[in-house]
Design a protein around this motif. Structure first.
Motif, PDB file in Angstrom:
ATOM      1  N   TYR A 170       4.287   7.760  14.384  1.00 26.91           N
ATOM      2  CA  TYR A 170       4.795   9.132  13.674  1.00 26.91           C
ATOM      3  C   TYR A 170       4.711   8.754  12.219  1.00 26.91           C
ATOM      4  CZ  TYR A 170       5.195  12.001  17.658  1.00 26.91           C
ATOM      5  OH  TYR A 170       4.856  12.855  18.792  1.00 26.91           O
ATOM      6  N   THR A 171       4.213   9.495  11.494  1.00 27.32           N
ATOM      7  CA  THR A 171       4.170   9.336  10.065  1.00 27.32           C
ATOM      8  C   THR A 171       4.180  10.921   9.576  1.00 27.32           C
ATOM      9  OG1 THR A 171       2.671   8.835   8.303  1.00 27.32           O
ATOM     10  CG2 THR A 171       1.709   9.426  10.420  1.00 27.32           C
ATOM     11  N   SER A 172       4.534  11.077   8.052  1.00 24.43           N
ATOM     12  CA  SER A 172       4.858  12.199   7.764  1.00 24.43           C
ATOM     13  C   SER A 172       3.923  13.006   6.683  1.00 24.43           C
ATOM     14  CB  SER A 172       6.429  12.620   7.119  1.00 24.43           C
ATOM     15  OG  SER A 172       7.209  12.998   8.207  1.00 24.43           O
ATOM     16  N   ALA A 286       1.894  -1.114   0.181  1.00 20.78           N
ATOM     17  CA  ALA A 286       2.503  -1.058  -1.065  1.00 20.78           C
ATOM     18  C   ALA A 286       1.961  -1.395  -2.002  1.00 20.78           C
ATOM     19  CB  ALA A 286       4.117  -1.058  -1.123  1.00 20.78           C
ATOM     20  N   PRO A 287       1.701  -0.937  -3.587  1.00 25.33           N
ATOM     21  CA  PRO A 287       1.000  -1.781  -4.501  1.00 25.33           C
ATOM     22  C   PRO A 287       1.662  -2.978  -4.751  1.00 25.33           C
ATOM     23  CG  PRO A 287       1.899   0.368  -5.215  1.00 25.33           C
ATOM     24  CD  PRO A 287       2.527   0.198  -3.958  1.00 25.33           C
ATOM     25  N   LEU A 288       0.962  -4.049  -4.938  1.00 26.79           N
ATOM     26  CA  LEU A 288       1.464  -5.335  -5.384  1.00 26.79           C
ATOM     27  C   LEU A 288       1.521  -5.380  -6.834  1.00 26.79           C
ATOM     28  CD1 LEU A 288       2.212  -8.411  -4.421  1.00 26.79           C
ATOM     29  CD2 LEU A 288      -0.276  -8.826  -4.732  1.00 26.79           C
ATOM     30  N   MET A 310      -3.751   2.803   6.070  1.00 29.86           N
ATOM     31  CA  MET A 310      -2.940   3.941   6.046  1.00 29.86           C
ATOM     32  C   MET A 310      -2.570   4.019   7.749  1.00 29.86           C
ATOM     33  SD  MET A 310      -3.789   7.302   4.178  1.00 29.86           S
ATOM     34  CE  MET A 310      -2.479   8.471   4.734  1.00 29.86           C
ATOM     35  N   THR A 311      -1.544   4.531   8.199  1.00 27.77           N
ATOM     36  CA  THR A 311      -1.531   4.597   9.671  1.00 27.77           C
ATOM     37  C   THR A 311      -2.633   5.305  10.141  1.00 27.77           C
ATOM     38  OG1 THR A 311       0.918   4.689   9.309  1.00 27.77           O
ATOM     39  CG2 THR A 311      -0.004   5.929  11.248  1.00 27.77           C
ATOM     40  N   GLU A 312      -3.098   6.352   9.560  1.00 28.46           N
ATOM     41  CA  GLU A 312      -4.005   7.207  10.283  1.00 28.46           C
ATOM     42  C   GLU A 312      -5.403   6.589  10.409  1.00 28.46           C
ATOM     43  OE1 GLU A 312      -1.761   8.382   8.087  1.00 28.46           O
ATOM     44  OE2 GLU A 312      -1.295  10.234   8.507  1.00 28.46           O
ATOM     45  N   ARG A 380      -8.463  13.255   4.274  1.00 22.27           N
ATOM     46  CA  ARG A 380      -7.746  13.175   2.895  1.00 22.27           C
ATOM     47  C   ARG A 380      -6.490  12.359   3.180  1.00 22.27           C
ATOM     48  NH1 ARG A 380     -10.009  18.129   0.735  1.00 22.27           N
ATOM     49  NH2 ARG A 380      -9.035  17.348  -1.053  1.00 22.27           N
ATOM     50  N   THR A 381      -6.637  11.273   2.431  1.00 21.40           N
ATOM     51  CA  THR A 381      -5.742  10.209   2.320  1.00 21.40           C
ATOM     52  C   THR A 381      -4.323  10.669   1.667  1.00 21.40           C
ATOM     53  OG1 THR A 381      -6.375   9.124   0.101  1.00 21.40           O
ATOM     54  CG2 THR A 381      -7.246   8.322   2.435  1.00 21.40           C
ATOM     55  N   GLY A 382      -4.650  11.586   0.586  1.00 19.87           N
ATOM     56  CA  GLY A 382      -3.390  11.790  -0.351  1.00 19.87           C
ATOM     57  C   GLY A 382      -3.321  10.915  -1.544  1.00 19.87           C
ATOM     58  N   LYS A 394      -8.700   1.183  -7.669  1.00 22.27           N
ATOM     59  CA  LYS A 394      -7.389   0.994  -7.987  1.00 22.27           C
ATOM     60  C   LYS A 394      -6.775   2.254  -7.566  1.00 22.27           C
ATOM     61  CE  LYS A 394      -6.618  -0.059 -12.501  1.00 22.27           C
ATOM     62  NZ  LYS A 394      -6.728  -0.247 -13.860  1.00 22.27           N
ATOM     63  N   ILE A 395      -5.618   2.224  -6.964  1.00 20.14           N
ATOM     64  CA  ILE A 395      -4.707   3.231  -6.485  1.00 20.14           C
ATOM     65  C   ILE A 395      -4.135   3.786  -7.738  1.00 20.14           C
ATOM     66  CG2 ILE A 395      -2.935   4.361  -4.958  1.00 20.14           C
ATOM     67  CD1 ILE A 395      -5.371   2.925  -3.400  1.00 20.14           C
ATOM     68  N   VAL A 396      -4.080   4.877  -8.354  1.00 22.92           N
ATOM     69  CA  VAL A 396      -3.464   5.375  -9.732  1.00 22.92           C
ATOM     70  C   VAL A 396      -2.504   6.265  -9.235  1.00 22.92           C
ATOM     71  CG1 VAL A 396      -5.444   4.659 -11.009  1.00 22.92           C
ATOM     72  CG2 VAL A 396      -5.474   7.005 -10.067  1.00 22.92           C
ATOM     73  N   GLY A 397      -2.219   6.669  -8.061  1.00 15.71           N
ATOM     74  CA  GLY A 397      -1.191   7.830  -7.803  1.00 15.71           C
ATOM     75  C   GLY A 397      -1.237   8.414  -6.512  1.00 15.71           C
ATOM     76  N   ARG A 398      -0.426   9.325  -6.196  1.00 14.87           N
ATOM     77  CA  ARG A 398      -0.251   9.950  -5.015  1.00 14.87           C
ATOM     78  C   ARG A 398      -0.306  11.573  -5.010  1.00 14.87           C
ATOM     79  NH1 ARG A 398       4.544   6.616  -3.491  1.00 14.87           N
ATOM     80  NH2 ARG A 398       3.675   4.417  -3.560  1.00 14.87           N
ATOM     81  N   LYS A 399      -0.883  12.137  -4.277  1.00 15.86           N
ATOM     82  CA  LYS A 399      -0.589  13.605  -4.186  1.00 15.86           C
ATOM     83  C   LYS A 399       0.217  13.835  -3.276  1.00 15.86           C
ATOM     84  CE  LYS A 399      -4.207  16.935  -3.439  1.00 15.86           C
ATOM     85  NZ  LYS A 399      -5.321  17.242  -2.787  1.00 15.86           N
ATOM     86  N   LYS A 400       0.746  13.301  -2.505  1.00 17.42           N
ATOM     87  CA  LYS A 400       1.765  13.436  -1.566  1.00 17.42           C
ATOM     88  C   LYS A 400       3.117  13.020  -2.077  1.00 17.42           C
ATOM     89  CE  LYS A 400       0.027   9.279   0.966  1.00 17.42           C
ATOM     90  NZ  LYS A 400      -0.637   8.697   1.880  1.00 17.42           N
ATOM     91  N   GLU A 401       4.181  13.941  -1.488  1.00 12.47           N
ATOM     92  CA  GLU A 401       5.345  13.410  -2.028  1.00 12.47           C
ATOM     93  C   GLU A 401       5.916  12.345  -1.256  1.00 12.47           C
ATOM     94  OE1 GLU A 401       8.079  16.729  -1.999  1.00 12.47           O
ATOM     95  OE2 GLU A 401       7.584  17.126  -3.992  1.00 12.47           O
ATOM     96  N   LEU A 402       5.620  11.131  -1.476  1.00 10.89           N
ATOM     97  CA  LEU A 402       5.975  10.050  -0.795  1.00 10.89           C
ATOM     98  C   LEU A 402       6.804   8.761  -1.617  1.00 10.89           C
ATOM     99  CD1 LEU A 402       5.808   8.299   2.146  1.00 10.89           C
ATOM    100  CD2 LEU A 402       3.588   7.516   1.336  1.00 10.89           C
ATOM    101  N   ILE A 403       7.818   8.206  -0.971  1.00 11.03           N
ATOM    102  CA  ILE A 403       8.347   7.108  -1.583  1.00 11.03           C
ATOM    103  C   ILE A 403       8.020   5.864  -0.727  1.00 11.03           C
ATOM    104  CG2 ILE A 403      10.362   6.073  -2.414  1.00 11.03           C
ATOM    105  CD1 ILE A 403      11.874   8.888  -2.436  1.00 11.03           C
ATOM    106  N   VAL A 410       9.409   6.545   3.083  1.00  8.57           N
ATOM    107  CA  VAL A 410      10.484   7.492   2.883  1.00  8.57           C
ATOM    108  C   VAL A 410      10.056   8.961   2.275  1.00  8.57           C
ATOM    109  CG1 VAL A 410      12.928   8.080   2.088  1.00  8.57           C
ATOM    110  CG2 VAL A 410      12.084   5.624   2.360  1.00  8.57           C
ATOM    111  N   TYR A 411      10.239  10.022   3.162  1.00 12.39           N
ATOM    112  CA  TYR A 411       9.778  11.364   2.749  1.00 12.39           C
ATOM    113  C   TYR A 411      11.099  11.942   2.173  1.00 12.39           C
ATOM    114  CZ  TYR A 411       6.005   9.808   5.201  1.00 12.39           C
ATOM    115  OH  TYR A 411       4.932   9.199   5.553  1.00 12.39           O
ATOM    116  N   PRO A 412      11.074  12.220   1.006  1.00  6.13           N
ATOM    117  CA  PRO A 412      12.053  13.068   0.010  1.00  6.13           C
ATOM    118  C   PRO A 412      12.736  14.118   0.617  1.00  6.13           C
ATOM    119  CG  PRO A 412      10.182  12.335  -1.318  1.00  6.13           C
ATOM    120  CD  PRO A 412       9.918  12.109  -0.041  1.00  6.13           C
TER     121      PRO A 412
END
Ligand code: MCA
Ligand code: AMP
Length: 499
Positions: A170-172, A286-288, A310-312, A380-382, A394-403, A410-412
């Motif tokens: 399970y993942t959101s 998570a980013p080191l 990613m989980t998927e 699509r990884t988000g 480089k991972i420069v950001g996320r499209k998804k709302e994820l903490i 954690v899904y806000p």
């Protein structure tokens, strides 16, 4: 650099999955040789390859007596122990679909998973869960993960096909409750096989595995990789820097896999120099921070290998085993994995035998999460990516709302939905803000109800604790007059973060 010319560790044509193309087939083939070799150690003792295979078949026989059939779901959750590894593998060898669940979940988080996946059996090691599961669905047979035997016939084992579902994790997404990502036997094998090749993981290795086994990092990489490579692992119920460092010499550990929070705590330990002896230290989930990577290099002489997954999809991208492991980047695509960056947005899209089949009972979510070109289907990884001049991703950001806090997601929305029911809160929105220890930490912005005092942080945490796993609770509260919103009324979390 153009992604078409992007280097891979090993050419596509050389990525061949072990013959059965199933995780269980490949692991059992390895573990059936040299049967007296030790496989796992934990606080209760150790287990050889032969004993592990025997215990999984005894447990599978016992599961059969419960009336389970191939394809049935089984919920499994416990600490990182030999018992848990046996339960997981017994279920997979039998052809059941394992539903791993985070042991920190509260009742309503667990209830959602149970209602969605409808498991027939739950093997769990958490005190209150038995009572909760009984009240959610009394038909579920509940037991713990300890060794089980049956006089009955052992069911046919290892008869699964590559495309058979093996896990629902399970993942959101950005909205709604968590969705179950269905991973097949082939997906899990590809995920473990690619890192085994890339990280030169051999049966001489010994992994210190203190990650939880209900997420892909601990399970899909640590546990499956150990079984596939026929190496050995020290299983520990939780992370303590001192114990990791002491085990390196006393238990001849050669590898450590952790989330950045663990590396942050390790570097502050006075005996960190003990880590020098490790063959490989991997960070992910998570980013080191580049500064932490450099500090390890300078103070300890270790280049932590950062990778991205990613989980998927299990694992996707990794810094090279040989050559420069570049701080602030995740490296190059793993064997068998194909990536592209969507034009314009820079979203990372992925294709390969590691990519999951789809979400459990959620065709709507599948159509949003995949995009097809004339040849392939891309997930699509988000996540948003960029290549640097050397071709490192480089991972420069996320499209998804994820903490991502300490490697946990954690899904806000999930937190907002609980906190808004507090009588003294009129409006609430949580967002992740940078944190040295946790990477990001959950902060809640609240607008108090008219004529009410704003509840304190402790009150808010106590209130949320009944419905949310502890790591989702805010670590800070900011009281404000109004939340920033766009013209459609949607909260602008990015603006909160920048406030
Ligand atoms: C514990 N707490 C947390 C977290 N963990 N708060 C925020 N974020 C967290 N991650 C809370 C506790 O509930 C407690 O709160 C307080 O913080 C202090 O707990 P402490 O004892 O210091 O924490 P810990 O038990 O030492 O845990 C820290 C940890 C743990 C070892 C870093 O969070 C952990 O094992 N993280 C790894 C998660 C993981 O495996 N992720 C992989 C996902 P209170 O006092 O209120 O109770 S898979 C994935 O992401 C993909 C596939 C990938 O690429 O790997
Ligand atoms: P999960 O949904 O738990 O599987 O978490 C997967 C997400 O973790 C990815 O989509 C990324 O956003 C993030 N992630 C994993 N590894 C890294 C990494 N090395 N750097 C940055 N983000 C990462």
């Amino acid at each position: 650099m153009n992604l078409d010319e992007w280097p891979q560790h090993i050419g596509e044509e050389e990525f061949v999955l072990p013959v059965t193309e199933t995780l269980v087939g490949a692991c059992v083939a390895t573990l059936s040789q040299d049967s007296s070799r030790p496989l796992f150690y934990d606080a209760s003792g150790s287990i050889t390859r032969k004993e592990f295979l025997e215990r999984t078949s005894h447990l599978a026989a016992w599961l059969k007596t419960l009336g389970l059939c191939k394809g049935d779901r089984i919920l499994i959750s416990g600490s990182t122990t030999i018992d848990l590894a046996v339960a997981h593998m017994a279920a997979l060898r039998f052809g059941l679909i394992v539903v791993p669940v985070n042991g920190l979940y509260q009742k309503n988080e667990l209830e959602h998973v149970i209602n969605d996946a409808s498991p027939k059996v739950a093997l769990i090691d958490h005190g209150e869960w038995g009572k909760w599961i009984n009240s959610i669905n009394p038909k579920i047979f509940v037991s713990d993960t300890s060794a089980k035997f049956s006089d009955g016939l052992v069911p046919e084992l290892d008869q699964v096909k590559p495309e058979d579902p093996a896990l629902i994790v399970y993942t959101s997404g950005t909205t709604g409750r968590p969705k179950g990502a269905v991973l097949s036997q082939r997906n899990l094998l590809a995920g473990a096989h690619s890192v085994r090749l890339a990280w030169k993981w051999t049966e001489e290795d010994r992994l210190y595995l203190c990650l939880p086994l209900f997420h892909m990092h601990g399970m899909g990489v640590g546990l499956h990789g150990t079984l596939l490579s026929g190496s050995s692992a020290i299983l520990e119920e939780g992370f303590r820097a001192e114990e990791v460092l002491n085990a390196i010499e006393s238990k001849q550990v050669s590898m450590f896999f952790g989330v950045p929070t663990m590396y942050h705590r390790l570097i502050e330990h006075p005996q960190i120099q003990k880590m020098k002896k490790m063959r490989l230290c991997v960070s992910g989930s998570a980013p080191l921070p580049a500064s932490l990577h450099r500090q390890f290099n300078k103070d300890v002489g270790i280049q932590v290998l950062e990778r991205y997954g990613m989980t998927e999809t299990v694992m996707l991208v990794s810094n090279p085993y040989e050559g420069e492991r570049r701080p602030g980047t995740v490296g190059f695509s793993l064997p068998g994995v194909r990536l592209k960056l969507e034009e314009g947005s820079g979203e990372i899209l992925v294709n390969g035998p590691n990519v999951f089949e789809g979400y459990w009972n959620r065709p709507d979510a599948d159509s949003e999460s995949f995009s097809s070109d004339s040849v392939s289907r891309w997930f699509r990884t988000g996540d948003l990516g960029e290549l640097d001049e050397g071709g490192y991703l480089k991972i420069v950001g996320r499209k998804k709302e994820l903490i991502i806090s300490g490697g946990y997601n954690v899904y806000p929305r999930e937190v907002d939905d609980v906190l808004i029911t507090h009588p003294d809160i009129e409006e609430v929105a949580v967002a992740g803000v940078p944190s040295k220890e946790w990477g990001e930490e959950v902060v809640a912005w609240i607008v108090p109800s008219p004529n009410q005092e704003a509840p304190s942080l402790e009150e808010i945490r106590d209130f949320g604790r009944q419905d949310l796993a502890a790591y989702k609770l805010p670590k800070r509260v900011v009281v404000t007059d109004a939340l920033p919103r766009n013209a459609l009324g949607k909260v602008l979390r990015q603006e909160l973060r920048e406030k």
